[in-house]
Design a protein around this motif. Structure first.
Motif, PDB file in Angstrom:
ATOM      1  N   TYR A  22       1.208   7.938  10.726  1.00 47.05           N
ATOM      2  CA  TYR A  22       1.888   6.656  10.465  1.00 47.05           C
ATOM      3  C   TYR A  22       2.294   5.954  11.764  1.00 47.05           C
ATOM      4  O   TYR A  22       2.404   4.735  11.797  1.00 47.05           O
ATOM      5  N   VAL A  34       2.992  -1.325   4.167  1.00 44.91           N
ATOM      6  CA  VAL A  34       2.542   0.013   3.779  1.00 44.91           C
ATOM      7  C   VAL A  34       3.773   0.920   3.779  1.00 44.91           C
ATOM      8  O   VAL A  34       4.574   0.888   4.713  1.00 44.91           O
ATOM      9  N   GLY A  70       0.844  -1.203   0.000  1.00 46.42           N
ATOM     10  CA  GLY A  70       0.000   0.000   0.000  1.00 46.42           C
ATOM     11  C   GLY A  70       0.873   1.243   0.000  1.00 46.42           C
ATOM     12  O   GLY A  70       1.866   1.316   0.732  1.00 46.42           O
ATOM     13  N   SER A  85      -2.835  -5.288   2.145  1.00 50.58           N
ATOM     14  CA  SER A  85      -1.442  -4.831   1.996  1.00 50.58           C
ATOM     15  C   SER A  85      -0.537  -5.583   2.967  1.00 50.58           C
ATOM     16  O   SER A  85      -0.784  -5.619   4.170  1.00 50.58           O
ATOM     17  N   LEU A 101      -3.441   3.965  -1.459  1.00 52.69           N
ATOM     18  CA  LEU A 101      -4.275   3.867  -0.259  1.00 52.69           C
ATOM     19  C   LEU A 101      -4.949   5.179   0.120  1.00 52.69           C
ATOM     20  O   LEU A 101      -5.644   5.255   1.118  1.00 52.69           O
ATOM     21  N   LYS A 128      -0.603  -2.062  10.999  1.00 52.07           N
ATOM     22  CA  LYS A 128       0.004  -2.671   9.812  1.00 52.07           C
ATOM     23  C   LYS A 128       1.526  -2.619   9.915  1.00 52.07           C
ATOM     24  O   LYS A 128       2.073  -1.865  10.720  1.00 52.07           O
ATOM     25  N   VAL A 145       4.389  -0.902   8.702  1.00 54.12           N
ATOM     26  CA  VAL A 145       4.563   0.376   8.006  1.00 54.12           C
ATOM     27  C   VAL A 145       6.049   0.719   7.904  1.00 54.12           C
ATOM     28  O   VAL A 145       6.773   0.659   8.904  1.00 54.12           O
ATOM     29  N   MET A 151      -6.096  -1.711   1.832  1.00 53.22           N
ATOM     30  CA  MET A 151      -5.363  -1.606   3.100  1.00 53.22           C
ATOM     31  C   MET A 151      -5.306  -2.986   3.769  1.00 53.22           C
ATOM     32  O   MET A 151      -4.259  -3.441   4.220  1.00 53.22           O
TER      33      MET A 151
END
Ligand code: BJ8
Length: 382
Positions: A113, A100, A35, A97, A56, A120, A122, A94
């Motif tokens: 974030y 991300v 993503g 994914s 996203l 997630k 990230v 999302m």
């Protein structure tokens, strides 16, 4: 409109929804999905790692109430919607994914974030904000290498120079075709509405097979060229020609572009992230791929850069090439960098006697009437 053209346009309009099914299909057959939020993401690396990038940036207000449980109300709707979709699991992109990628662009995004990282995997790239700084290019190249390592580790796949060069070629080809597509906006009288153009430019964020996408866009270009030959214009040659600049438009296309065109004007060009800002510059295929990616992406003229002279230069060029009569800037509520830059764009355009209006809005429907009235008043004055 002829049926073939209509069905191709329909495909792009529905690309986001159709992509929902595709993404599940991809996951079922074991593909990796990454993503991405921003035009600064060097998506070539994702392809080179054998994964698929998907956009996203959430474009509806549906999940904003959920996101406001953690985020302040007076935050950009794009950030709140993006986080809300992760929180509520309502966006299949999302949800599916595996990773991300974010960048330290604006303050709201980079702080969001931190919370997204609790939901997630990230990876945040540290983006330098002053491209004129002599260390910026080197630092950004380093960040690209860090991302390369992350992707290799995550997907257990080596990103060779050859794979990266291939991915650069693929993405450049997509840019070239899309540039040719939006250059249709140069035609006088116009053969394509800004609304149709926007649907295609956004649809490509959700298509996975880029070769097929390029063929479809090429067919669209041919169809519009035929319309021009047959004098099937969508507006008269005197219709005011509008350039759109500012924040990403995804969540407000119907609120902004429709009323502009219903008022008799025509949107001929987009300077924002669905248009020129993202697509004008290619990645140099003749130099070291990491250096080339560093150069291309650091050069994106977004307001999060300081200084950001490239934006006014690009606007001036587009005004000239697309014979623009007026520039409309869209600022999403609480987007400080674009809101602050408004003064610089207005001053720049005033000095050149180019009509300009800036409009702040969000994803809600509550200001639809007010927005429409302001747009109509601006167009009437052109
Ligand atoms: S390259 S425009 S996609 S940062 S999220 S800055 S609207 S307050 S999206 Fe953007 Fe990349 Fe730039 Fe393009 Fe403002 Fe909202 Fe921040 Fe935003």
């Amino acid at each position: 409109m002829d049926q073939k053209l209509e069905s191709k346009l329909q495909e792009f309009s529905e690309a986001r929804r159709n992509g929902f099914l595709k993404v599940k299909e991809f996951k079922d057959r074991g593909e990796n999905i990454v993503g991405i939020f921003c035009t600064y993401t060097p998506k070539e690396l994702v392809y080179a790692a054998g994964a698929y990038p998907v956009s996203l940036c959430s474009i509806s207000e549906e999940t904003i109430p959920a996101s406001e449980k953690h985020l302040p109300k007076n935050l950009c709707p794009l950030i709140k919607a993006s986080y809300g979709f992760a929180l509520t699991d309502k966006c299949p992109y999302m949800y599916f994914s595996d990773l991300v990628i974010g960048e330290t662009t604006c303050d709201g995004k980079k702080k969001m974030y931190e919370y997204l990282g609790e939901i997630k995997d990230v990876h945040v790239m540290q983006l330098p904000h002053n491209r004129e700084n002599k260390f910026a290019q080197k630092m950004w190249e380093e960040e690209i290498r860090v991302l390369k390592n992350k992707l290799e580790e995550k997907f257990n796949s080596e990103i060779t120079e050859e794979k990266l060069k291939e991915a650069i070629k693929l993405c450049n080809e997509e840019r070239e075709v899309l540039k040719e597509f939006y250059s249709l906006g140069k035609m006088v009288p116009p053969v394509i509405s800004g609304y149709e153009m926007q649907k295609v430019l956004q649809g490509v964020n959700y298509t996975f097979d880029k070769k097929e996408q390029n063929e479809n866009v090429r067919r669209l270009i041919e169809n519009y060229k035929k319309k021009y030959e047959n004098k099937e214009y969508v507006a008269s040659e005197n219709a005011p020609r509008i350039l759109i600049t500012g924040c990403p438009l995804g969540g407000v296309v119907d609120k902004i572009i429709k009323p502009i065109e219903e008022a008799g004007a025509i949107v001929v060009a987009y300077e924002n992230c669905s248009g020129a800002k993202n697509l004008e510059e290619l990645v140099d295929e003749t130099i070291d791929p990491i250096e080339a990616l560093g150069k291309k992406y650091l050069n994106i003229p977004c307001s999060i850069m300081s200084p950001n002279t490239g934006r006014n230069e690009m606007i001036e060029r587009l005004v000239d090439e697309y014979k623009v009569d007026g520039v409309i800037e869209i600022v999403l509520q609480s987007c400080h960098t674009y809101a602050v830059e408004t003064h610089s764009v207005r001053r720049f355009l005033n000095e050149r006697a180019i009509p300009f209006m800036s409009l702040e809005t969000d994803y809600s429907q509550s200001d639809n009437g007010q927005v429409k009235t302001r747009l109509e008043a601006f167009i009437e004055m052109l």
